[in-house]
Design an enzyme around this catalytic site. Structure first.
Site, PDB file in Angstrom:
ATOM      1  N   ALA A  48      -8.284   2.798  -4.323  1.00  0.00           N
ATOM      2  CA  ALA A  48      -9.365   1.905  -3.853  1.00  0.00           C
ATOM      3  C   ALA A  48      -9.049   1.355  -2.210  1.00  0.00           C
ATOM      4  O   ALA A  48      -9.779   1.262  -1.474  1.00  0.00           O
ATOM      5  CB  ALA A  48      -9.505   0.738  -4.674  1.00  0.00           C
ATOM      6  N   LYS A  49      -7.710   0.982  -2.230  1.00  0.00           N
ATOM      7  CA  LYS A  49      -7.158   0.708  -0.775  1.00  0.00           C
ATOM      8  C   LYS A  49      -7.335   1.517   0.057  1.00  0.00           C
ATOM      9  O   LYS A  49      -7.745   1.333   1.287  1.00  0.00           O
ATOM     10  CB  LYS A  49      -5.838   0.078  -1.088  1.00  0.00           C
ATOM     11  CG  LYS A  49      -5.187  -0.414   0.419  1.00  0.00           C
ATOM     12  CD  LYS A  49      -5.897  -1.694   0.892  1.00  0.00           C
ATOM     13  CE  LYS A  49      -5.413  -2.049   2.250  1.00  0.00           C
ATOM     14  NZ  LYS A  49      -3.891  -2.757   2.341  1.00  0.00           N
ATOM     15  N   PHE A  50      -6.882   3.032  -0.356  1.00  0.00           N
ATOM     16  CA  PHE A  50      -7.410   4.036   0.723  1.00  0.00           C
ATOM     17  C   PHE A  50      -8.673   4.193   1.096  1.00  0.00           C
ATOM     18  O   PHE A  50      -8.946   4.509   2.344  1.00  0.00           O
ATOM     19  CB  PHE A  50      -6.412   5.448   0.121  1.00  0.00           C
ATOM     20  CG  PHE A  50      -5.210   5.617  -0.221  1.00  0.00           C
ATOM     21  CD1 PHE A  50      -4.301   4.667   0.787  1.00  0.00           C
ATOM     22  CD2 PHE A  50      -4.578   5.987  -1.147  1.00  0.00           C
ATOM     23  CE1 PHE A  50      -2.806   4.571   0.509  1.00  0.00           C
ATOM     24  CE2 PHE A  50      -3.202   6.137  -1.309  1.00  0.00           C
ATOM     25  CZ  PHE A  50      -2.570   5.230  -0.617  1.00  0.00           C
ATOM     26  N   VAL A  72      -3.354  -5.250  -1.236  1.00  0.00           N
ATOM     27  CA  VAL A  72      -4.410  -6.459  -0.556  1.00  0.00           C
ATOM     28  C   VAL A  72      -4.846  -5.850   0.816  1.00  0.00           C
ATOM     29  O   VAL A  72      -4.287  -5.230   1.550  1.00  0.00           O
ATOM     30  CB  VAL A  72      -3.703  -7.648  -0.623  1.00  0.00           C
ATOM     31  CG1 VAL A  72      -3.131  -8.308  -1.973  1.00  0.00           C
ATOM     32  CG2 VAL A  72      -2.367  -7.570   0.288  1.00  0.00           C
ATOM     33  N   THR A  95       0.793  -1.007  -0.001  1.00  0.00           N
ATOM     34  CA  THR A  95       0.013  -0.101   0.020  1.00  0.00           C
ATOM     35  C   THR A  95       0.852   1.283   0.090  1.00  0.00           C
ATOM     36  O   THR A  95       1.493   1.600   0.858  1.00  0.00           O
ATOM     37  CB  THR A  95      -0.759   0.056   1.208  1.00  0.00           C
ATOM     38  OG1 THR A  95      -1.618  -1.242   1.195  1.00  0.00           O
ATOM     39  CG2 THR A  95      -1.798   1.354   1.272  1.00  0.00           C
TER      40      THR A  95
END
Length: 280
Positions: free
Chosen positions: A175-177, A126, A101
């Site tokens: 998207a991970k944030f 992930v 990330t």
């Protein structure tokens, strides 16, 4: 690119999440090469079919796909550039996958450098932790060329479900944030609800048993209940990482809407409030 059945995989980043990811690749029969700064990280793979390399460049030279699952931007930069870096060893047609990330701009800069060598880059952070990696149920959020993603998808499916392509390079990081900002906001709301119940005279242990079974259920609520109904333990374990992701998304969002005059939305405000409660 070689056929998928013959895909050779290099993996760097054998921590609590990366190690079970790499193990699933090895156990699926892929020709796998590992590299780690510490020999102790390689020890659990002794006796398996995995090979080891002397440097990231050496690993990349015998791999069609190299996966990075390291901590931060500085690690990604260090391991991919320089004479012993991954890009020094990768051949034309190879794929570099960033499971870490990191900032989307880090992935975009890496993609620009790799393009000169005809190497493709996917960002594919992930979520789920070591247990999900062991079970093959990590959430994999990917950005980059759709054809490159399609080539790598069978590999990602060894440890991820769902595996989703979200857009160009950097899209997986955004998207991970969003995932982590929403999780942070949920943590704060869950802790506030449990505290309010206590002030209203409810048995907080009983409240912690019923709320996760009703329409208020959420992963964040379960984590707060498991942590005793407050954010203190969560702050000690994950507060710093959550704060980093909230700051990064806020910066990206502010840049995107700089000319619109838009104020931060309620999700970001709730996440900021939760971090304040954590002392972050």
């Amino acid at each position: 690119m070689r056929g998928r059945r013959d895909m050779r995989v290099g993996f760097i980043g054998l921590g609590s999440q990366g190690a079970p990811m790499a193990r699933r690749i090895v156990e699926a029969g892929y020709e796998t090469t590992l590299w780690a700064r510490r020999s102790s990280s390689l020890a659990p793979f002794a006796g398996t079919a995995a090979r080891t390399a002397g440097s990231p460049a050496e690993l990349a030279a015998v791999s069609d796909v190299v996966c990075l699952c390291v901590v931060d931007d500085a690690d990604v930069e260090q391991l991919t550039t320089g004479g012993d870096g991954v890009l020094a060893g990768m051949r034309r047609g190879g794929v570099l996958v960033v499971h870490s990330t990191v900032h989307p701009e880090t992935c975009r800069r890496l993609e620009e450098r790799a393009r000169v060598q005809r190497v493709s880059v996917l960002d594919a952070p992930v979520s789920g932790g070591g247990r999900a990696a062991e079970q093959g149920s990590l959430l994999v959020m990917a950005g980059g060329d759709p054809q490159v993603f399609a080539f790598c998808r069978p590999l990602f499916a060894l440890y991820g479900d769902p595996v989703v392509h979200l857009g160009p390079i950097g899209a997986g990081q955004v998207a991970k944030f969003l995932n982590n900002v929403l999780f942070t906001a949920h943590l704060g709301l869950a802790a506030d609800a449990l505290e309010l119940g206590d002030r209203l005279g409810l048995d907080t242990e009983g409240l912690g048993r019923i709320l996760p079974r009703g329409s208020a259920a959420s992963f964040a609520l379960e984590r707060v209940v498991d942590a005793g109904g407050t954010l203190r333990r969560i702050a000690a374990h994950a507060g710093g990482l959550l704060a980093k992701d909230v700051r990064l998304l806020t910066s990206i969002a502010e840049t995107a809407v700089a000319d619109s005059g838009s104020r931060p939305g309620p999700v970001r405000e709730a996440a900021r409030s939760a971090l304040d409660a954590m002392g972050q």
